[in-house]
Design a protein around this motif. Structure first.
Motif, PDB file in Angstrom:
ATOM      1  N   SER A   3     -28.971 -16.637 -38.091  1.00  8.68           N
ATOM      2  CA  SER A   3     -30.319 -16.882 -38.553  1.00  8.68           C
ATOM      3  C   SER A   3     -31.221 -15.721 -38.147  1.00  8.68           C
ATOM      4  O   SER A   3     -31.383 -15.459 -36.982  1.00  8.68           O
ATOM      5  N   MET A   4     -31.749 -15.051 -39.123  1.00  9.33           N
ATOM      6  CA  MET A   4     -32.645 -13.922 -38.863  1.00  9.33           C
ATOM      7  C   MET A   4     -34.043 -14.318 -39.314  1.00  9.33           C
ATOM      8  O   MET A   4     -34.211 -15.259 -40.068  1.00  9.33           O
ATOM      9  N   ASP A   9     -34.620 -10.154 -42.509  1.00 16.46           N
ATOM     10  CA  ASP A   9     -33.820 -10.291 -43.720  1.00 16.46           C
ATOM     11  C   ASP A   9     -34.302  -9.315 -44.783  1.00 16.46           C
ATOM     12  O   ASP A   9     -33.502  -8.702 -45.477  1.00 16.46           O
ATOM     13  N   TRP A  10     -35.622  -9.186 -44.923  1.00 14.86           N
ATOM     14  CA  TRP A  10     -36.163  -8.260 -45.921  1.00 14.86           C
ATOM     15  C   TRP A  10     -35.686  -6.841 -45.612  1.00 14.86           C
ATOM     16  O   TRP A  10     -35.147  -6.159 -46.468  1.00 14.86           O
ATOM     17  N   ASN A  12     -33.236  -5.748 -43.652  1.00 16.12           N
ATOM     18  CA  ASN A  12     -31.795  -5.552 -43.571  1.00 16.12           C
ATOM     19  C   ASN A  12     -31.066  -5.775 -44.881  1.00 16.12           C
ATOM     20  O   ASN A  12     -30.034  -5.160 -45.121  1.00 16.12           O
ATOM     21  N   ARG A  13     -31.560  -6.669 -45.701  1.00 18.80           N
ATOM     22  CA  ARG A  13     -30.814  -7.051 -46.894  1.00 18.80           C
ATOM     23  C   ARG A  13     -31.478  -6.651 -48.201  1.00 18.80           C
ATOM     24  O   ARG A  13     -30.812  -6.176 -49.109  1.00 18.80           O
ATOM     25  N   ILE A  70     -37.118 -15.952 -49.174  1.00 17.31           N
ATOM     26  CA  ILE A  70     -36.039 -15.358 -48.361  1.00 17.31           C
ATOM     27  C   ILE A  70     -35.214 -16.456 -47.703  1.00 17.31           C
ATOM     28  O   ILE A  70     -33.979 -16.413 -47.707  1.00 17.31           O
ATOM     29  N   LYS A  71     -35.881 -17.456 -47.138  1.00 18.49           N
ATOM     30  CA  LYS A  71     -35.169 -18.555 -46.481  1.00 18.49           C
ATOM     31  C   LYS A  71     -34.270 -19.283 -47.478  1.00 18.49           C
ATOM     32  O   LYS A  71     -33.132 -19.630 -47.142  1.00 18.49           O
ATOM     33  N   PHE A  74     -31.246 -16.816 -48.449  1.00 18.29           N
ATOM     34  CA  PHE A  74     -30.258 -16.513 -47.420  1.00 18.29           C
ATOM     35  C   PHE A  74     -29.941 -17.683 -46.497  1.00 18.29           C
ATOM     36  O   PHE A  74     -29.166 -17.528 -45.562  1.00 18.29           O
ATOM     37  N   ALA A  76     -31.803 -18.952 -44.240  1.00 16.32           N
ATOM     38  CA  ALA A  76     -32.350 -18.756 -42.884  1.00 16.32           C
ATOM     39  C   ALA A  76     -33.149 -19.993 -42.490  1.00 16.32           C
ATOM     40  O   ALA A  76     -33.742 -20.661 -43.311  1.00 16.32           O
TER      41      ALA A  76
END
Length: 77
Positions: A3-4, A9-10, A12-13, A70-71, A74, A76
């Motif tokens: 869990s990031m 997440d933005w 890194n991904r 994002i959640k 991914f 998260a």
């Protein structure tokens, strides 16, 4: 999956794979044009600004909308 934070997440991904995520973002926010995506160029702050302009979001509302997307994307927590 670990869990990031949505910001991590933005960075890194999404930012590094902007081209592949444009379609998914377009599905979420269909008012964004190809020109908007060129201007955003993978930068979260620019996406938030476009959401404020196109959807009438307030600053915090645009941040939350991106975090929520994002959640969902991914998983998260």
């Amino acid at each position: 999956m670990n869990s990031m934070s949505p910001m991590a997440d933005w960075d890194n991904r999404i930012k590094g794979n902007w081209t592949q995520f444009k379609g998914k973002i377009k599905e979420q926010w269909g008012k964004l044009t190809d020109d908007d995506f060129d201007e955003i160029d993978g930068k979260r702050e620019r996406l938030e600004g476009k959401l404020q302009k196109l959807y009438g979001y307030h600053e915090l509302q645009s941040k939350k909308a991106v975090d929520d997307w994002i959640k969902t994307e991914f998983g998260a927590h």
